[in-house]
Design a protein around this motif. Structure first.
Motif, PDB file in Angstrom:
ATOM      1  N   GLY A   1       0.793  -1.215   0.000  1.00 36.51           N
ATOM      2  CA  GLY A   1       0.000   0.000   0.000  1.00 36.51           C
ATOM      3  C   GLY A   1       0.824   1.263   0.000  1.00 36.51           C
ATOM      4  O   GLY A   1       1.462   1.632  -0.982  1.00 36.51           O
ATOM      5  N   CYS A   2       0.834   1.930   1.152  1.00 36.27           N
ATOM      6  CA  CYS A   2       1.416   3.274   1.270  1.00 36.27           C
ATOM      7  C   CYS A   2       2.818   3.380   0.671  1.00 36.27           C
ATOM      8  O   CYS A   2       3.076   4.270  -0.143  1.00 36.27           O
ATOM      9  CB  CYS A   2       1.501   3.682   2.746  1.00 36.27           C
ATOM     10  SG  CYS A   2       0.122   3.178   3.766  1.00 36.27           S
ATOM     11  N   ILE A   3       3.711   2.498   1.074  1.00 35.21           N
ATOM     12  CA  ILE A   3       5.119   2.658   0.709  1.00 35.21           C
ATOM     13  C   ILE A   3       5.405   2.295  -0.744  1.00 35.21           C
ATOM     14  O   ILE A   3       5.953   3.121  -1.498  1.00 35.21           O
ATOM     15  CB  ILE A   3       6.016   1.849   1.673  1.00 35.21           C
ATOM     16  CG1 ILE A   3       5.822   2.329   3.121  1.00 35.21           C
ATOM     17  CG2 ILE A   3       7.480   1.962   1.248  1.00 35.21           C
ATOM     18  CD1 ILE A   3       6.103   3.799   3.333  1.00 35.21           C
ATOM     19  N   PRO A   4       5.072   1.093  -1.210  1.00 35.48           N
ATOM     20  CA  PRO A   4       5.401   0.778  -2.611  1.00 35.48           C
ATOM     21  C   PRO A   4       4.686   1.658  -3.624  1.00 35.48           C
ATOM     22  O   PRO A   4       5.242   1.954  -4.686  1.00 35.48           O
ATOM     23  CB  PRO A   4       5.000  -0.699  -2.745  1.00 35.48           C
ATOM     24  CG  PRO A   4       4.045  -0.960  -1.636  1.00 35.48           C
ATOM     25  CD  PRO A   4       4.470  -0.063  -0.519  1.00 35.48           C
ATOM     26  N   THR A   5       3.468   2.099  -3.312  1.00 35.18           N
ATOM     27  CA  THR A   5       2.789   3.001  -4.260  1.00 35.18           C
ATOM     28  C   THR A   5       3.515   4.330  -4.357  1.00 35.18           C
ATOM     29  O   THR A   5       3.591   4.925  -5.438  1.00 35.18           O
ATOM     30  CB  THR A   5       1.322   3.251  -3.869  1.00 35.18           C
ATOM     31  OG1 THR A   5       1.255   3.745  -2.529  1.00 35.18           O
ATOM     32  CG2 THR A   5       0.501   1.984  -3.983  1.00 35.18           C
ATOM     33  N   LYS A   6       4.060   4.814  -3.244  1.00 30.32           N
ATOM     34  CA  LYS A   6       4.777   6.096  -3.299  1.00 30.32           C
ATOM     35  C   LYS A   6       6.077   5.955  -4.088  1.00 30.32           C
ATOM     36  O   LYS A   6       6.520   6.904  -4.743  1.00 30.32           O
ATOM     37  CB  LYS A   6       5.066   6.612  -1.885  1.00 30.32           C
ATOM     38  CG  LYS A   6       3.821   6.798  -1.040  1.00 30.32           C
ATOM     39  CD  LYS A   6       2.718   7.543  -1.757  1.00 30.32           C
ATOM     40  CE  LYS A   6       1.372   7.360  -1.102  1.00 30.32           C
ATOM     41  NZ  LYS A   6       0.746   6.058  -1.315  1.00 30.32           N
ATOM     42  N   ALA A   7       6.679   4.772  -4.041  1.00 31.78           N
ATOM     43  CA  ALA A   7       7.874   4.529  -4.855  1.00 31.78           C
ATOM     44  C   ALA A   7       7.510   4.555  -6.334  1.00 31.78           C
ATOM     45  O   ALA A   7       8.224   5.139  -7.156  1.00 31.78           O
ATOM     46  CB  ALA A   7       8.502   3.188  -4.474  1.00 31.78           C
TER      47      ALA A   7
ATOM     48  N   LEU B   1       4.944   6.159  -7.651  1.00 28.86           N
ATOM     49  CA  LEU B   1       4.556   7.527  -7.988  1.00 28.86           C
ATOM     50  C   LEU B   1       5.766   8.449  -8.099  1.00 28.86           C
ATOM     51  O   LEU B   1       5.746   9.419  -8.858  1.00 28.86           O
ATOM     52  CB  LEU B   1       3.559   8.060  -6.951  1.00 28.86           C
ATOM     53  CG  LEU B   1       2.162   7.441  -7.064  1.00 28.86           C
ATOM     54  CD1 LEU B   1       1.375   7.644  -5.774  1.00 28.86           C
ATOM     55  CD2 LEU B   1       1.403   8.044  -8.245  1.00 28.86           C
ATOM     56  N   ARG B   2       6.827   8.139  -7.350  1.00 31.78           N
ATOM     57  CA  ARG B   2       8.056   8.924  -7.486  1.00 31.78           C
ATOM     58  C   ARG B   2       8.675   8.710  -8.867  1.00 31.78           C
ATOM     59  O   ARG B   2       9.108   9.664  -9.519  1.00 31.78           O
ATOM     60  CB  ARG B   2       9.049   8.527  -6.394  1.00 31.78           C
ATOM     61  CG  ARG B   2      10.403   9.203  -6.476  1.00 31.78           C
ATOM     62  CD  ARG B   2      10.303  10.719  -6.370  1.00 31.78           C
ATOM     63  NE  ARG B   2      11.617  11.323  -6.197  1.00 31.78           N
ATOM     64  CZ  ARG B   2      11.870  12.618  -6.313  1.00 31.78           C
ATOM     65  NH1 ARG B   2      10.889  13.450  -6.585  1.00 31.78           N
ATOM     66  NH2 ARG B   2      13.082  13.082  -6.128  1.00 31.78           N
ATOM     67  N   SER B   3       8.692   7.462  -9.314  1.00 30.09           N
ATOM     68  CA  SER B   3       9.182   7.181 -10.664  1.00 30.09           C
ATOM     69  C   SER B   3       8.346   7.911 -11.703  1.00 30.09           C
ATOM     70  O   SER B   3       8.867   8.478 -12.668  1.00 30.09           O
ATOM     71  CB  SER B   3       9.151   5.667 -10.931  1.00 30.09           C
ATOM     72  OG  SER B   3      10.048   4.975 -10.089  1.00 30.09           O
ATOM     73  N   ALA B   4       7.024   7.909 -11.491  1.00 32.23           N
ATOM     74  CA  ALA B   4       6.118   8.593 -12.421  1.00 32.23           C
ATOM     75  C   ALA B   4       6.379  10.096 -12.436  1.00 32.23           C
ATOM     76  O   ALA B   4       6.365  10.736 -13.497  1.00 32.23           O
ATOM     77  CB  ALA B   4       4.674   8.305 -12.033  1.00 32.23           C
ATOM     78  N   GLU B   5       6.614  10.662 -11.258  1.00 30.08           N
ATOM     79  CA  GLU B   5       6.865  12.104 -11.156  1.00 30.08           C
ATOM     80  C   GLU B   5       8.133  12.492 -11.902  1.00 30.08           C
ATOM     81  O   GLU B   5       8.160  13.488 -12.648  1.00 30.08           O
ATOM     82  CB  GLU B   5       6.994  12.495  -9.679  1.00 30.08           C
ATOM     83  CG  GLU B   5       7.248  13.970  -9.455  1.00 30.08           C
ATOM     84  CD  GLU B   5       7.480  14.305  -7.987  1.00 30.08           C
ATOM     85  OE1 GLU B   5       7.346  15.493  -7.636  1.00 30.08           O
ATOM     86  OE2 GLU B   5       7.786  13.384  -7.195  1.00 30.08           O
ATOM     87  N   ILE B   6       9.197  11.695 -11.730  1.00 31.43           N
ATOM     88  CA  ILE B   6      10.458  11.994 -12.417  1.00 31.43           C
ATOM     89  C   ILE B   6      10.289  11.851 -13.922  1.00 31.43           C
ATOM     90  O   ILE B   6      10.824  12.653 -14.704  1.00 31.43           O
ATOM     91  CB  ILE B   6      11.573  11.066 -11.890  1.00 31.43           C
ATOM     92  CG1 ILE B   6      11.902  11.438 -10.431  1.00 31.43           C
ATOM     93  CG2 ILE B   6      12.823  11.164 -12.746  1.00 31.43           C
ATOM     94  CD1 ILE B   6      12.878  10.509  -9.758  1.00 31.43           C
ATOM     95  N   LEU B   7       9.518  10.844 -14.341  1.00 26.74           N
ATOM     96  CA  LEU B   7       9.258  10.667 -15.768  1.00 26.74           C
ATOM     97  C   LEU B   7       8.510  11.870 -16.335  1.00 26.74           C
ATOM     98  O   LEU B   7       8.840  12.374 -17.421  1.00 26.74           O
ATOM     99  CB  LEU B   7       8.457   9.390 -15.998  1.00 26.74           C
ATOM    100  CG  LEU B   7       8.105   9.048 -17.449  1.00 26.74           C
ATOM    101  CD1 LEU B   7       9.362   8.853 -18.280  1.00 26.74           C
ATOM    102  CD2 LEU B   7       7.228   7.806 -17.506  1.00 26.74           C
TER     103      LEU B   7
END
Length: 482
Positions: A46-52, A54-60
């Motif tokens: 949930g919380c942690i892997p989804t934020k990882a 979303l971080r990749s998505a943000e950088i992309l």
């Protein structure tokens, strides 16, 4: 002979493991029972892997708009799906091992298996039907024992929740996903339907949109992220649609048809018409339900309501010696709420003085889509429903220097005060890094801060946080930069 403890906690998610740590700190002989993986859903799925992710998505996203920042990169940056997922799972594994360390450090015994409360003060642990399946999640080394009978003066239920399924649209792990499958796609679908626009649905919709997927969101209520302030969600929706997301509100998935490699949703819109939408995959994100089954609660007479255990502000159930915390104890189903409930519950049963009950009205909520959304307290609509005489202040990120410099000036900070007392009733934000800013208003509410203290607080410049003070000033006709 059964081994005896002061406290036994069933479930090692954020609520369970934090409660165990606090109990250990207080010198209570403590054990925690887990059937699958330390850290629970939040840390592992949930919380942690989804934020990882979303971080990749943000950088992309940023990489594909480098020209906006005066930068040049030959060619387009693309995503390696397997590498993105592997990074996410690695982040989860790192924290998973950290929970095992915390249990050992605080002298908490880990009992591996499935627990059932046979009577107040007694549990029987049987072999887990859900063994650990991922190599990066090994069994913790400090296992005390496994199957057997254990006794404790206090038993805390922290079994969390699982995805809710709608009849006829049940997830199958192939064409219809829950967050479990959405976190680990073997290949990136070209198109995706997301049923439900709460935090889970919108976060996955935002992630897959950034990955280049054609995303359609279907929400049965009139607005996306329905628990949030309508003015904030309107801004979020506009930005998500600008990025290419298709959103249908006041609409429901009436039925689905499965093909060999695709799924067609029959979406009933507000005007009564049926629209057929075909996509490679669908994510079912229509909420979660508490894991209350097979715990012995019915036999013991533990009161439940709508699939969750009923508790007071200290985690007590109606049966002496049995407590519940976190998602299994009802909304808001958030990790930080579970952690706080765990600490409150343990400190109260340990007899510490001046333990305050959990105030759900001061639990912040965060959604990590692009743009981010964060809030605490009453929405404007809810405050009016309660008959409160209010002042409302707003400040647009378009007038905030730091937001403009970041290239992320589409956002809003909104605050709601009681007109007579100056009490801060609610705060709602959308835009860059607002999930990191909302705690300022949470602290203010917890300290019973009024508008006067906030007006006299010096915010650093240039920061996006300045919009918080400006919104307060605006509620009282004193805004400086708008």
């Amino acid at each position: 002979m059964a081994e005896n403890y002061d406290v036994i906690i069933i479930g090692s998610g954020p609520g369970g493991y934090v409660a165990a740590v606090r109990a250990g700190q207080l010198g209570l002989k403590t054990a925690i029972v887990e059937r699958e993986h330390l850290g629970g859903i939040c840390l592992n799925w949930g919380c942690i892997p989804t934020k990882a992710l979303l971080r990749s998505a943000e950088i992309l996203d940023h990489s594909n708009h480098l020209k906006d920042y005066g930068l040049v990169l030959e060619g387009k940056v693309s995503a390696d799906v397997k590498a993105v997922v592997a990074r996410s799972r690695g982040v989860s594994a790192r924290l998973n091992s950290g929970v095992g360390f915390l249990m050992k450090k605080n002298k908490v015994d880990v009992i591996w298996g499935e627990a059932k409360i046979t009577k107040p003060g007694e549990i029987v642990v049987s072999k887990s039907s859900k063994p650990v399946v991922e190599p990066q999640h090994p069994l913790p080394k400090n296992i005390k024992s496994q199957e057997g009978t254990y006794t404790a003066k206090h038993i805390i239920i922290a079994t969390g929740a699982r995805p809710r399924a709608l009849p006829g649209i049940e997830p199958d792990g192939k064409l219809i996903w829950t967050y479990f499958e959405a976190l680990k796609p073997d290949v990136m679908p070209k198109s995706l339907i997301v049923m439900g626009s709460g935090a889970i649905g919108i976060e996955f919709a935002s992630f897959y949109l950034s990955m280049g997927v054609d995303v359609t969101v279907v929400e049965v209520l009139p607005t996306i992220m329905p628990v949030e302030d309508a003015e904030v969600t309107a801004i979020a929706r506009k930005q998500l649609e600008k990025r290419g997301m298709k959103i249908f509100t006041s609409a429901k998935v009436a039925k689905v048809e499965k093909g060999a490699g695709s799924i067609t949703a029959h979406v009933e819109t507000a005007d009564g018409k049926i629209r057929q939408i075909t996509a490679d995959r669908m994510i079912s994100a229509v909420g979660v339900q508490g894991n209350i089954e097979n715990l012995g609660l019915e036999t013991l007479g533990v009161k439940t309501d709508r699939g969750c255990v009923v508790i007071d502000g200290y985690g007590k159930t109606n049966v002496p010696g049995i407590y519940a915390i976190g998602d299994v104890a009802g909304p808001p189903m958030l990790a930080h709420k579970a952690e706080h409930e765990g600490v409150v519950c343990v400190e109260k049963l340990a007899g510490l003085p001046n333990v305050h009950p959990t105030d759900k009205g001061k639990v912040p909520g965060c959604t990590y889509c692009q743009p981010q959304v964060a809030s605490v307290g009453l929405t404007e609509a809810r405050a009016k429903e309660l008959g409160r005489d209010i002042r409302v202040g707003r400040f647009s990120f378009a007038a905030n220097g730091k937001a403009i410099a970041l290239g992320e000036d589409q956002g809003l900070c909104k605050v709601i005060f009681d007109k007579k007392t100056g009490e801060l009733l609610g705060a709602h934000m959308v835009g860059a890094e607002v999930t990191e800013l909302i705690h300022g208003f949470v602290v203010a509410m917890n300290l019973e801060t009024t508008e006067e203290e906030l007006m006299h607080t010096i915010f650093p410049h240039p920061t996006v946080s300045e919009s918080m003070k400006e919104a307060v000033l605006d509620a009282y006709g004193r805004v400086l930069n708008a």
